[in-house]
Design a protein around this motif. Sequence first.
Motif, short mmCIF file in Angstrom:
data_model
loop_
_atom_site.label_atom_id
_atom_site.label_comp_id
_atom_site.label_asym_id
_atom_site.label_seq_id
_atom_site.Cartn_x
_atom_site.Cartn_y
_atom_site.Cartn_z
N SER A 49 -1.74 3.42 7.48
CA SER A 49 -1.77 2.62 6.25
C SER A 49 -0.51 2.95 5.53
N VAL A 50 -0.85 1.17 4.41
CA VAL A 50 0.64 0.67 3.81
C VAL A 50 0.72 1.22 2.66
N ASP A 51 2.18 1.62 1.88
CA ASP A 51 1.90 1.49 0.12
C ASP A 51 2.20 0.97 0.03
N ILE A 52 0.93 0.10 -1.33
CA ILE A 52 1.43 -1.15 -2.36
C ILE A 52 1.37 -0.63 -3.72
#
Length: 163
Positions: free
Chosen positions: A19-22
């Motif tokens: 996952s990647v944070d925004i």
Amino acid sequence: MKYLAIPLLALATPAFADSVDIVGNVSAKCIIQTTKSGVFGSPTANKLSTSPSDGGIHPEVRIDVAIANSYTANITHPTTFTSSPSLNDTVTWTGSVSVVNTSDAAMSSYDTNKTTAGATTSYSLTTAGSTWFAISSVAEYGGGKPFTGGTYTAQATISCIPT
């Protein structure tokens, strides 16, 4: 060939999810500042009042709004002491909120259009700019009894709610 594919499948590494944070930052578009602290005057032994005619000072707050028609200001006058000497009878609270200054003439209808429910007065902040509000507060002690000597503190609550 068929037998060669099976050992190759056994050696394959499974795929993993990641996952990647925004991240986003929103700066406040409605800011509340105290411009004048309140003081209780004591015109009689059983009454504390912020009214200047009673020796008090109305607290004032300024609400700055950057976006019109996006916020409601809720201002609640005190209904209890946050600190006081011990009291053994009922304190009756009354109060009100009013506009005392504005940065835009279009805000002149704020007092006319305000709503009050209990101790809370609500204003639809329909114009961008600054509005100053004065908060009136009166505390009367049980049936005319004198307040006990000491320091009494109460707080008004001010919030800016997105609409």
